[in-house]
Motif scaffolding. Sequence first.
Motif, PDB file in Angstrom:
ATOM      1  N   PHE A 147      15.118  -2.247 -41.556  1.00 37.72           N
ATOM      2  CA  PHE A 147      14.942  -0.999 -40.818  1.00 37.72           C
ATOM      3  C   PHE A 147      13.980  -0.077 -41.575  1.00 37.72           C
ATOM      4  CE2 PHE A 147      16.350   3.478 -40.422  1.00 37.72           C
ATOM      5  CZ  PHE A 147      15.973   3.700 -39.103  1.00 37.72           C
ATOM      6  N   PHE A 148      14.193   0.062 -42.882  1.00 37.65           N
ATOM      7  CA  PHE A 148      13.298   0.885 -43.707  1.00 37.65           C
ATOM      8  C   PHE A 148      11.898   0.273 -43.773  1.00 37.65           C
ATOM      9  CE2 PHE A 148      17.421   2.106 -45.982  1.00 37.65           C
ATOM     10  CZ  PHE A 148      17.575   3.241 -45.214  1.00 37.65           C
ATOM     11  N   TYR A 149      11.839  -1.068 -43.736  1.00 38.26           N
ATOM     12  CA  TYR A 149      10.551  -1.760 -43.709  1.00 38.26           C
ATOM     13  C   TYR A 149       9.771  -1.361 -42.459  1.00 38.26           C
ATOM     14  CZ  TYR A 149       7.322  -5.759 -43.316  1.00 38.26           C
ATOM     15  OH  TYR A 149       6.211  -6.554 -43.179  1.00 38.26           O
ATOM     16  N   GLY A 150      10.474  -1.289 -41.319  1.00 40.57           N
ATOM     17  CA  GLY A 150       9.840  -0.853 -40.076  1.00 40.57           C
ATOM     18  C   GLY A 150       9.383   0.588 -40.132  1.00 40.57           C
ATOM     19  N   LEU A 151      10.182   1.444 -40.798  1.00 36.18           N
ATOM     20  CA  LEU A 151       9.802   2.848 -40.948  1.00 36.18           C
ATOM     21  C   LEU A 151       8.516   3.011 -41.755  1.00 36.18           C
ATOM     22  CD1 LEU A 151      13.121   4.824 -41.708  1.00 36.18           C
ATOM     23  CD2 LEU A 151      11.714   4.961 -39.642  1.00 36.18           C
ATOM     24  N   LYS A 152       8.344   2.144 -42.753  1.00 39.46           N
ATOM     25  CA  LYS A 152       7.187   2.261 -43.649  1.00 39.46           C
ATOM     26  C   LYS A 152       5.960   1.510 -43.143  1.00 39.46           C
ATOM     27  CE  LYS A 152       9.685   0.843 -47.164  1.00 39.46           C
ATOM     28  NZ  LYS A 152      10.065   0.412 -48.531  1.00 39.46           N
ATOM     29  N   LEU A 200      18.421 -14.090 -36.812  1.00 38.04           N
ATOM     30  CA  LEU A 200      17.230 -13.422 -37.350  1.00 38.04           C
ATOM     31  C   LEU A 200      16.788 -12.278 -36.453  1.00 38.04           C
ATOM     32  CD1 LEU A 200      15.121 -16.509 -38.521  1.00 38.04           C
ATOM     33  CD2 LEU A 200      16.248 -14.842 -39.980  1.00 38.04           C
ATOM     34  N   LEU A 201      16.919 -12.477 -35.150  1.00 39.06           N
ATOM     35  CA  LEU A 201      16.546 -11.443 -34.189  1.00 39.06           C
ATOM     36  C   LEU A 201      17.413 -10.199 -34.355  1.00 39.06           C
ATOM     37  CD1 LEU A 201      14.923 -10.634 -31.603  1.00 39.06           C
ATOM     38  CD2 LEU A 201      16.806 -11.609 -30.284  1.00 39.06           C
ATOM     39  N   ILE A 202      18.726 -10.417 -34.476  1.00 43.13           N
ATOM     40  CA  ILE A 202      19.662  -9.296 -34.586  1.00 43.13           C
ATOM     41  C   ILE A 202      19.614  -8.661 -35.972  1.00 43.13           C
ATOM     42  CG2 ILE A 202      22.108  -8.651 -34.534  1.00 43.13           C
ATOM     43  CD1 ILE A 202      22.499 -10.890 -32.450  1.00 43.13           C
ATOM     44  N   GLY A 203      19.574  -9.497 -37.002  1.00 42.14           N
ATOM     45  CA  GLY A 203      19.675  -8.973 -38.360  1.00 42.14           C
ATOM     46  C   GLY A 203      18.382  -8.497 -38.985  1.00 42.14           C
ATOM     47  N   ILE A 204      17.236  -8.981 -38.474  1.00 43.15           N
ATOM     48  CA  ILE A 204      15.955  -8.661 -39.118  1.00 43.15           C
ATOM     49  C   ILE A 204      14.962  -8.023 -38.138  1.00 43.15           C
ATOM     50  CG2 ILE A 204      13.947  -9.624 -40.294  1.00 43.15           C
ATOM     51  CD1 ILE A 204      15.747 -11.704 -41.541  1.00 43.15           C
ATOM     52  N   LEU A 205      14.634  -8.747 -37.077  1.00 42.35           N
ATOM     53  CA  LEU A 205      13.577  -8.261 -36.179  1.00 42.35           C
ATOM     54  C   LEU A 205      13.988  -6.983 -35.457  1.00 42.35           C
ATOM     55  CD1 LEU A 205      10.738  -8.902 -35.265  1.00 42.35           C
ATOM     56  CD2 LEU A 205      11.696 -10.258 -33.386  1.00 42.35           C
ATOM     57  N   PRO A 242      16.114  -4.550 -36.431  1.00 43.31           N
ATOM     58  CA  PRO A 242      15.980  -3.385 -37.314  1.00 43.31           C
ATOM     59  C   PRO A 242      14.530  -2.984 -37.568  1.00 43.31           C
ATOM     60  CG  PRO A 242      17.638  -4.874 -38.186  1.00 43.31           C
ATOM     61  CD  PRO A 242      16.976  -5.590 -37.046  1.00 43.31           C
ATOM     62  N   VAL A 243      13.622  -3.988 -37.685  1.00 44.25           N
ATOM     63  CA  VAL A 243      12.199  -3.673 -37.890  1.00 44.25           C
ATOM     64  C   VAL A 243      11.649  -2.910 -36.688  1.00 44.25           C
ATOM     65  CG1 VAL A 243       9.878  -4.648 -38.094  1.00 44.25           C
ATOM     66  CG2 VAL A 243      11.732  -5.592 -39.447  1.00 44.25           C
ATOM     67  N   VAL A 244      11.948  -3.397 -35.482  1.00 44.06           N
ATOM     68  CA  VAL A 244      11.474  -2.742 -34.251  1.00 44.06           C
ATOM     69  C   VAL A 244      12.064  -1.338 -34.142  1.00 44.06           C
ATOM     70  CG1 VAL A 244      11.547  -2.819 -31.725  1.00 44.06           C
ATOM     71  CG2 VAL A 244      11.128  -4.920 -33.035  1.00 44.06           C
ATOM     72  N   LEU A 245      13.347  -1.200 -34.471  1.00 46.19           N
ATOM     73  CA  LEU A 245      13.992   0.110 -34.432  1.00 46.19           C
ATOM     74  C   LEU A 245      13.319   1.060 -35.423  1.00 46.19           C
ATOM     75  CD1 LEU A 245      16.299   1.776 -33.220  1.00 46.19           C
ATOM     76  CD2 LEU A 245      17.771   0.955 -35.067  1.00 46.19           C
ATOM     77  N   GLY A 246      12.987   0.557 -36.603  1.00 47.15           N
ATOM     78  CA  GLY A 246      12.288   1.370 -37.595  1.00 47.15           C
ATOM     79  C   GLY A 246      10.923   1.811 -37.106  1.00 47.15           C
ATOM     80  N   LEU A 247      10.213   0.900 -36.444  1.00 50.05           N
ATOM     81  CA  LEU A 247       8.897   1.247 -35.884  1.00 50.05           C
ATOM     82  C   LEU A 247       9.018   2.318 -34.802  1.00 50.05           C
ATOM     83  CD1 LEU A 247       7.245  -2.294 -35.606  1.00 50.05           C
ATOM     84  CD2 LEU A 247       6.373  -0.377 -36.946  1.00 50.05           C
ATOM     85  N   LEU A 248      10.039   2.198 -33.973  1.00 46.38           N
ATOM     86  CA  LEU A 248      10.237   3.172 -32.890  1.00 46.38           C
ATOM     87  C   LEU A 248      10.592   4.554 -33.434  1.00 46.38           C
ATOM     88  CD1 LEU A 248      12.241   0.992 -30.323  1.00 46.38           C
ATOM     89  CD2 LEU A 248       9.845   1.705 -30.165  1.00 46.38           C
ATOM     90  N   LEU A 249      11.303   4.579 -34.562  1.00 49.01           N
ATOM     91  CA  LEU A 249      11.726   5.854 -35.142  1.00 49.01           C
ATOM     92  C   LEU A 249      10.772   6.353 -36.223  1.00 49.01           C
ATOM     93  CD1 LEU A 249      15.583   5.214 -35.457  1.00 49.01           C
ATOM     94  CD2 LEU A 249      14.380   6.521 -33.696  1.00 49.01           C
ATOM     95  N   GLN A 250       9.626   5.650 -36.359  1.00 46.55           N
ATOM     96  CA  GLN A 250       8.686   6.003 -37.421  1.00 46.55           C
ATOM     97  C   GLN A 250       8.152   7.418 -37.269  1.00 46.55           C
ATOM     98  OE1 GLN A 250       4.584   4.088 -38.084  1.00 46.55           O
ATOM     99  NE2 GLN A 250       5.951   2.796 -39.287  1.00 46.55           N
ATOM    100  N   ARG A 251       8.018   7.858 -36.049  1.00 43.42           N
ATOM    101  CA  ARG A 251       7.488   9.206 -35.790  1.00 43.42           C
ATOM    102  C   ARG A 251       8.346  10.274 -36.461  1.00 43.42           C
ATOM    103  NH1 ARG A 251       6.842  11.739 -29.664  1.00 43.42           N
ATOM    104  NH2 ARG A 251       6.184  13.847 -30.291  1.00 43.42           N
TER     105      ARG A 251
END
Length: 327
Positions: free
Chosen positions: A47-52, A174-179, A181-190
Amino acid sequence: MKINIDRFVLFIILTIIIAYFFPQWGSKSSPIPLDTIGEVGVSLIFFFYGLKLSPDKLKSGLKNYKLHVVIQLSTFLLFPVLVLSAYGLAKTAALPIAQQQTLWLALLFLAALPSTVSSSVVMVSIAKGNMPAAIFNASISGLIGIVITPLWMGVLLQNTSTAGYDLSDVYLKLLIGILLPVVLGLLLQRWGGQYAKEYNEYLTLFDKSVILLIIYKSFSESFEQHIFQTVHWSDMAVISVAVLGLFYGVYFLIGKIANALNFSIEDRITAQFCGTKKSLVHGTVFSKILFAGSASVGIILLPLMLFHAFQLLIISAIAAKLGKREA
């Protein structure tokens, strides 16, 4: 030449020692829910990876396609092909057949993993390489690995005695545990992206803490079931030589390819640094999913941890030397 030993490598060694003397904390009967803590921690890491993750830098990095192709093919094709071609030579006659198979799985697992993110970018920066390309490839590698790594492991696991390998189940996890959270992080990056960059050091510390927890859990179970009793020091030496040979083989071949494609010195550095790295973060996370329920996860992670230590030591020494060159 001064070579600094990464403190994280020392913490990994300390974690394994603790797992050896106190395996009961990581056993299945332990009152501490390490599995649940690890799963939540892994989801937060990505999730933090997606944020960054910077979409703008990813877009700008698409231009240098030759460099990207070399790095990604080296990471996901050259590594596995070299390991597969050396399979006949890598067998250790002193080990039981089951143990040989586990170590073989471990080497292929190492070869199939994506590249690192932070250390690749840091080392390219020290060596004065192509930073935008390093950021792009290090970032995209982890996402590609979610698809490619299970495919590579599926090719081997479905042709061995390993049972229960369901590719659809693996991808769902992998979809639930990794991808996700990454997508969620990207969506909340703003809203959270700036905070993630501001507190990056603390997030990196959190990432490493989760990895150490997973390593402790994996090794404590292996120690408790005496999995390592059949691995002798001579076998450790063989594994170390194999891992070093794999690293230098890929490093040499990428250098030759970069010269043949007339890469600049900056692009060659980036290709060799990013194309030879393997991610301990993804390795520990993927091992929990790909080898769930196996007591041999400690052995499966062993070549990866040796490779992680070697790549940091070798690349840091090369980066320091290249960083001193004249502009």
